[in-house]
Design a protein around this motif. Structure first.
Motif, PDB file in Angstrom:
ATOM      1  N   ARG A 234       0.811  -1.218   0.000  1.00 16.82           N
ATOM      2  CA  ARG A 234       0.000   0.000   0.000  1.00 16.82           C
ATOM      3  C   ARG A 234       0.846   1.271   0.000  1.00 16.82           C
ATOM      4  O   ARG A 234       0.309   2.368   0.123  1.00 16.82           O
ATOM      5  CB  ARG A 234      -0.935   0.003   1.211  1.00 16.82           C
TER       6      ARG A 234
ATOM      7  N   ARG B 138      -1.878   4.017   1.089  1.00 19.78           N
ATOM      8  CA  ARG B 138      -3.302   3.685   1.076  1.00 19.78           C
ATOM      9  C   ARG B 138      -3.626   2.931   2.350  1.00 19.78           C
ATOM     10  O   ARG B 138      -3.273   1.772   2.525  1.00 19.78           O
ATOM     11  CB  ARG B 138      -3.659   2.876  -0.171  1.00 19.78           C
ATOM     12  N   TRP B 139      -4.311   3.645   3.250  1.00 17.64           N
ATOM     13  CA  TRP B 139      -4.652   3.081   4.549  1.00 17.64           C
ATOM     14  C   TRP B 139      -5.740   2.023   4.439  1.00 17.64           C
ATOM     15  O   TRP B 139      -5.803   1.101   5.262  1.00 17.64           O
ATOM     16  CB  TRP B 139      -5.097   4.197   5.491  1.00 17.64           C
ATOM     17  N   SER B 140      -6.588   2.186   3.456  1.00 15.79           N
ATOM     18  CA  SER B 140      -7.658   1.215   3.202  1.00 15.79           C
ATOM     19  C   SER B 140      -8.089   1.404   1.761  1.00 15.79           C
ATOM     20  O   SER B 140      -7.589   2.291   1.050  1.00 15.79           O
ATOM     21  CB  SER B 140      -8.839   1.444   4.160  1.00 15.79           C
ATOM     22  N   ASP B 141      -9.042   0.587   1.322  1.00 13.21           N
ATOM     23  CA  ASP B 141      -9.536   0.741  -0.041  1.00 13.21           C
ATOM     24  C   ASP B 141     -10.192   2.101  -0.256  1.00 13.21           C
ATOM     25  O   ASP B 141     -10.345   2.548  -1.396  1.00 13.21           O
ATOM     26  CB  ASP B 141     -10.538  -0.364  -0.365  1.00 13.21           C
TER      27      ASP B 141
ATOM     28  N   SER C 204     -10.268  10.207  -0.625  1.00 13.71           N
ATOM     29  CA  SER C 204     -11.103   9.180   0.009  1.00 13.71           C
ATOM     30  C   SER C 204     -12.394   8.986  -0.755  1.00 13.71           C
ATOM     31  O   SER C 204     -12.962   9.927  -1.313  1.00 13.71           O
ATOM     32  CB  SER C 204     -11.418   9.586   1.453  1.00 13.71           C
TER      33      SER C 204
END
Length: 761
Positions: free
Chosen positions: A454, A512-515, A559
């Motif tokens: 990520r 990228r911390w999450s999708d 986001s």
């Protein structure tokens, strides 16, 4: 919701998640939300929903973007600023602060840059220095327009619009399959005409016995109008897929624009103006701006040169001269893009562009029947550019890289005739015929490393060799080929040259911390190429100036939340601005007049930006943006330099502290199709048009509402829309200009309505 209603709304796409948009800001195709840059991307549907038809309509679509039609004195040009950095002056001697590209080909002049948004696929607005990314260095940011490629679907459309002030507009386009799966073509065209909204009145006709002669034949004392549009053009594009892995795109555009000059109203004078009006009180020509009138005649009455010039070649009596009261622009652009995929993951991209621009325009700077300044100017630009990129990957999926080179050369000419202060002791009579050659060469590279799943680390570097040469000529407009007898004549044959090299870099880390959430941090640099003084009074003022430079520190997030029903992007930045150019007015050995661009300043911009797109439930779309911008002048060198009116408290020009925009639309399905009402609100705080912050050059803040109602037939083949711009008829200014004691302003159009019918074929 009834089944028919559900189907209609679904067909509109209104209940879908927020659109995915693919951009190419980092040399390769990426999803907008995976691109660690402050970038606004708008597709064709977004532009149409907002009613954007010309590039100036983009001013409310992105944070910290200011796009203005230049005042009439600068000709048919655009003034584009991003994060406070841009270019007010249309002179070829200076470089735009914001780079403009069409299909990745750099457009190097401000003349004619208020493009019609003809048959566009998308627009990318990149904020911050593009020192390592864009084809040519751009210190403030880049505005990139991408046209529709032929795709073989065979779609076509025609569109007609009628509206306020006899607005008549026609657009059309068609996609053609020439050889199945191999060769495709697309043709598109536009015609747009609308009457101006500022009337040019004959002062002598309105005020008999007032000491001013009747200007000429008029109807109800009306000589003409300003602010009207009259242009047309077309584009032809070819797409060829000769073999697997090879794609060739060719396109050519031709636009002819004979629109009226920018609307100008004289709204104030100071005592400094008295010397230019031959005993008349200049206040009699000041009008109420809300009346949308001026007294411009575009005529210099017959005059006799002052006695100081008696006996000089070309001096004496001169006839009445009239300059055109409209602009005349011809712009042709041709681009060829070749994409070749090679073995082992390599790819080559070649971008070749040639652009020819010709602009001619008359100037009545004072908007009065007195010839303070009347001029006819002509600008020509021929530019060629070539960019070549090689891209690939290494170590599996660990590294993506791009290297390349860029070459740009433009041959520009600025000519015309200039009559200032006719018959007065300080008369300035000259006809410029200047040649300006600009050349730019660079080599660049970018590497993106993916050390973790990520995490991405990006590094970029560019070496640039930048040069410009300027040859001055100042002839007598009444005696072609002979240098003018006024002091400007000594400039004929004088050369001035600029040359500099520069290394720019970019370092970016994104995670990228999450999708649904990505953040990034970046340090980048950029520069605005130097140049030469375009308006020297005497030869010793024909000198060059060095590049301005910028170091930018930026953090941001991107986001997509709630199953992509809400998109929120934000950025904060600090830009250190060095070698800033101010105008030196210190007297030189042979002239008390001076207006020489000089590198003497350091400043800092700080700001924040936010963009929101939301589809909270079926049919509803909300898009919003906001920005904050603060400028602090840190220092400026004063040794041997006089910078009139500038202090450390001065604010940067064309830099509103606050901007905000919000648009809401709701698609309602019915048995006869889909109705989509939309309302837009945009706010912009006040700004100055000059660094000296003269109150006469202050543009007040304003807020505007636009509204649109669109009907789509059930099969989406027909579309009818009604648009109202400036819905509450708010009076506001687009621009202001202050010179020789005169305050001229550019009022914005009053309320406008239009009806548009579109048919897909």
């Amino acid at each position: 919701m009834a089944p028919a209603t559900q189907a209609a709304v679904a067909a509109s796409g209104a209940n879908a998640p927020v659109d995915e948009i693919v951009v190419t800001a980092q040399f390769r195709s990426q999803n907008l939300q995976n691109t660690p840059l402050a970038i606004t991307a708008l597709n064709a549907a977004s532009l149409e929903a907002r009613g954007a038809t010309q590039a100036a309509d983009l001013t409310n679509t992105a944070p910290n973007l200011l796009f203005k039609q230049a005042g009439a004195s600068y000709g048919p040009a655009a003034q584009v600023f991003i994060r406070g950095i841009g270019q007010q002056d249309s002179s070829f001697a200076s470089e735009p602060g914001v780079g403009t590209y069409i299909d990745d080909v750099y457009y190097g002049t401000l003349y004619g840059a208020n493009f019609d948004l003809l048959d566009l696929d998308r627009i990318e607005i990149l904020r911050g220095p593009q020192g390592t990314l864009a084809g040519k260095n751009s210190i403030g940011g880049s505005l990139k327009l991408y046209t529709h490629k032929p795709d073989g679907r065979g779609d076509a459309f025609v569109e007609g619009t009628y509206g306020t002030r006899n607005l008549a507009s026609f657009r059309g386009g068609a996609d053609i399959v020439m050889v199945p799966d191999r060769l495709f073509a697309r043709i598109s065209g536009v015609f747009n005409r609308q009457d101006g909204y500022v009337r040019r009145m004959d002062y002598g006709c309105l005020h008999p016995g007032g000491g001013v002669a009747v200007a000429g034949t008029s109807q109800n004392c009306t000589l003409g109008r300003e602010g009207g549009k009259n242009y047309g053009g077309g584009r032809v594009a070819l797409r060829w897929l000769p073999t697997a892995g090879l794609e060739i795109n060719l396109n050519s555009t031709l636009i002819r624009d004979t629109s009226e000059p920018a609307p100008t109203v004289l709204t104030g004078v100071t005592s400094a103006a008295n010397a230019y009006f031959g005993g008349l009180n200049p206040n009699i020509f000041v009008t109420n701006p809300r009346d949308y009138i001026n007294y411009a005649t575009y005529t210099a009455p017959a005059f006799t040169d002052p006695a100081t010039y008696a006996g000089k070649v070309g001096a004496g009596n001169h006839p009445t001269t009239t300059v055109p009261d409209h602009n005349d622009i011809l712009n042709s652009a041709t681009a060829a893009t070749i994409d070749l995929s090679l073995p082992h993951g390599l790819s080559i991209k070649s971008i070749t562009g040639y652009t020819y621009t010709r602009a001619a325009y008359g100037v009545d700077m004072d908007s009065t029947p007195v010839a303070v300044q009347n001029a006819l100017y002509a600008a020509k630009s021929r530019q060629f550019s070539q960019e070549l990129r090689l891209s690939g990957d290494a170590f599996g999926d660990l590294v993506d890289w791009t290297v390349g080179g860029y070459y740009y050369r433009a041959h520009n000419n600025f000519s015309g005739s200039n009559i200032l202060y006719a018959g007065l002791p300080f008369e300035n009579l000259n006809s410029p015929d200047d040649d300006i050659i600009s050349r730019n060469k660079s080599g660049f590279g970018q590497i993106i490393v993916h050390p973790l799943d990520r995490l991405n680390v990006t590094g970029g570097i560019r070496y640039t060799d930048d040069a410009k040469s300027y040859v001055y000529r100042r002839f007598n407009p009444f005696l072609p080929g002979v240098p003018t007898f006024t002091p400007a004549g000594a400039l004929t044959g004088v050369h001035s040259d600029y040359h500099a090299t520069r290394v720019d870099y970019r370092v970016n880390v994104d995670y990228r911390w999450s999708d649904s959430l990505m953040t990034y941090a970046q340090i980048s640099t950029g520069f605005r190429g130097g140049g030469t003084n375009a308006r020297p009074f005497v030869p010793e003022q024909a000198v060059s100036f060095n590049p301005e430079t910028l170091t930018a520190y930026e953090i941001g997030l991107k986001s997509d939340l709630f199953d992509r029903k809400l998109r929120l992007n934000a950025a904060g930045f600090i830009n250190d601005y060095n070698n800033m150019i101010f105008t030196n007015v210190a007297p030189t050995p042979t002239s008390i007049n001076n207006a020489t661009p000089t590198n003497v300043g350091k400043g800092q911009f700080k700001g924040a930006e936010i963009e929101i797109t939301a589809r909270p439930f079926d049919g509803l779309l909300i898009d919003a943006s906001g920005s904050y911008l603060d400028f602090k002048l840190k220092s400026f060198t004063s040794a041997g330099v006089v910078i009139a009116g500038v202090t450390l408290d001065s604010k940067a020009p064309f830099s509103p502290k606050w901007k905000a925009a919000v648009g809401v639309q709701y698609a309602v399905g019915t048995a006869i199709g889909t109705l989509t009402p939309r309302i837009d609100y945009a706010y912009q705080s006040s700004f100055f048009t000059n660094i000296d912050n003269n109150p006469l050059g202050a543009v007040p803040g304003y807020g505007l509402f636009n509204a649109k109602l669109t009907w789509d037939s059930p099969d989406r083949a027909w579309r009818l829309s009604a648009t109202v711009k400036n819905m509450f008829n708010r009076f506001y200014y687009v621009n202001k200009f202050f010179n020789v004691g005169l305050q001229t302003t550019q009022p914005a159009p009053p309320r406008e309505w239009m009806l548009t019918l579109r048919r897909k074929l």
